[in-house]
Design a protein around this motif. Sequence first.
Motif, PDB file in Angstrom:
ATOM      1  N   THR A 206      -4.076   6.277   3.610  1.00 47.41           N
ATOM      2  CA  THR A 206      -5.308   5.828   2.962  1.00 47.41           C
ATOM      3  C   THR A 206      -5.892   6.914   2.076  1.00 47.41           C
ATOM      4  O   THR A 206      -6.539   6.630   1.061  1.00 47.41           O
ATOM      5  N   ALA A 207      -5.673   8.184   2.428  1.00 51.22           N
ATOM      6  CA  ALA A 207      -6.215   9.286   1.642  1.00 51.22           C
ATOM      7  C   ALA A 207      -5.654   9.336   0.229  1.00 51.22           C
ATOM      8  O   ALA A 207      -6.228  10.001  -0.634  1.00 51.22           O
ATOM      9  N   PHE A 208      -4.552   8.601  -0.039  1.00 49.38           N
ATOM     10  CA  PHE A 208      -3.868   8.742  -1.327  1.00 49.38           C
ATOM     11  C   PHE A 208      -3.895   7.474  -2.169  1.00 49.38           C
ATOM     12  O   PHE A 208      -3.213   7.406  -3.191  1.00 49.38           O
ATOM     13  N   VAL A 209      -4.646   6.472  -1.747  1.00 53.59           N
ATOM     14  CA  VAL A 209      -4.778   5.247  -2.527  1.00 53.59           C
ATOM     15  C   VAL A 209      -6.252   4.924  -2.710  1.00 53.59           C
ATOM     16  O   VAL A 209      -7.129   5.574  -2.141  1.00 53.59           O
ATOM     17  N   ASP A 210      -6.541   3.891  -3.506  1.00 51.90           N
ATOM     18  CA  ASP A 210      -7.918   3.595  -3.869  1.00 51.90           C
ATOM     19  C   ASP A 210      -8.591   2.595  -2.940  1.00 51.90           C
ATOM     20  O   ASP A 210      -9.629   2.036  -3.277  1.00 51.90           O
ATOM     21  N   ARG A 211      -8.016   2.375  -1.781  1.00 56.55           N
ATOM     22  CA  ARG A 211      -8.634   1.475  -0.799  1.00 56.55           C
ATOM     23  C   ARG A 211      -8.042   1.768   0.577  1.00 56.55           C
ATOM     24  O   ARG A 211      -7.055   2.494   0.699  1.00 56.55           O
ATOM     25  N   ASP A 212      -8.629   1.220   1.622  1.00 59.03           N
ATOM     26  CA  ASP A 212      -8.143   1.471   2.971  1.00 59.03           C
ATOM     27  C   ASP A 212      -6.861   0.690   3.254  1.00 59.03           C
ATOM     28  O   ASP A 212      -6.645  -0.410   2.729  1.00 59.03           O
TER      29      ASP A 212
END
Length: 288
Positions: A206-212
């Motif tokens: 999740t830290a590397f995309v724009d949503r959970d």
Amino acid sequence: MRLRLPIAIVLTLAAASAQSPVRKFEVASVKRCRDTDRVSGGARSPGSIHLNCLTAANLIRMAYLIYPTGRANVPVSPTVFQTPISGGPPWIDSERFRIDTKADAPEIPETMQGPMLQSLLEERFRLKLHHETRETNVFELTVAKGGARLPSAKAGGCVPMDRDHLSPPAAPGQPGPAYCGAIRWFANSGTDVPGATMADLCRGLTAFVDRDIVDKTGIAGVFDIRLELTPGDLGYERASPDPTSNFTPGDGRAIAAALEKIGLHMRPAKGAMQILVVDHVEQPLENQ
């Protein structure tokens, strides 16, 4: 604008509200910064914190998202300081403040940058906020056609995460400890997540995309996960990432492709998430 909170942060925020009141700073200085003043996270010690020219929005992120209970949420998203906050006047994202504090007794930095900073913001900035549940975009992680291919974790293959007793930093040029459930990426040899549950994998990616990313696999157990992902796939501009690298959250395509290779499918979906909303905030009186 709205702020999405990963599930782990929602839980720690709830826990923080049930705790007894924390003590306040003995001395706290708040000054507005000039346009030419340097921006940085400042310095900290067991008795004080010094925050150099951060916006009110970033002070709120630090106090309520990174250190909400006096311990750092792990992992901390690289994008947390670019995440918009719902509500509040425009100046919370533009005007910057230098904060210098001193506690009446030694205290760990995480408590001063979390609960004690919350108290300061509520007093000096007259901050009031609340949580709401809204529908937002997420990714769901499911099992791909043909089934997941996940090797069981090897005994002793990673170090259990203990945020109060972390291993010392690695020597220059040497790899750091392999913490269980934590993302480890390398410039030329992919990304590892040793000793990880599916929840660990979702939380880390999740830290590397724009949503959970939400776990819908139904898979139990602990695994040593290997993904064909480079630092560039994760959003870093440089081939060898470091704390000064520029980072941009990805759209998930590279991560989804890597997950498909181990029998997992990541798809866009809608999910209910708690968000943080600023109800009231005032420009502070300086040096009270």
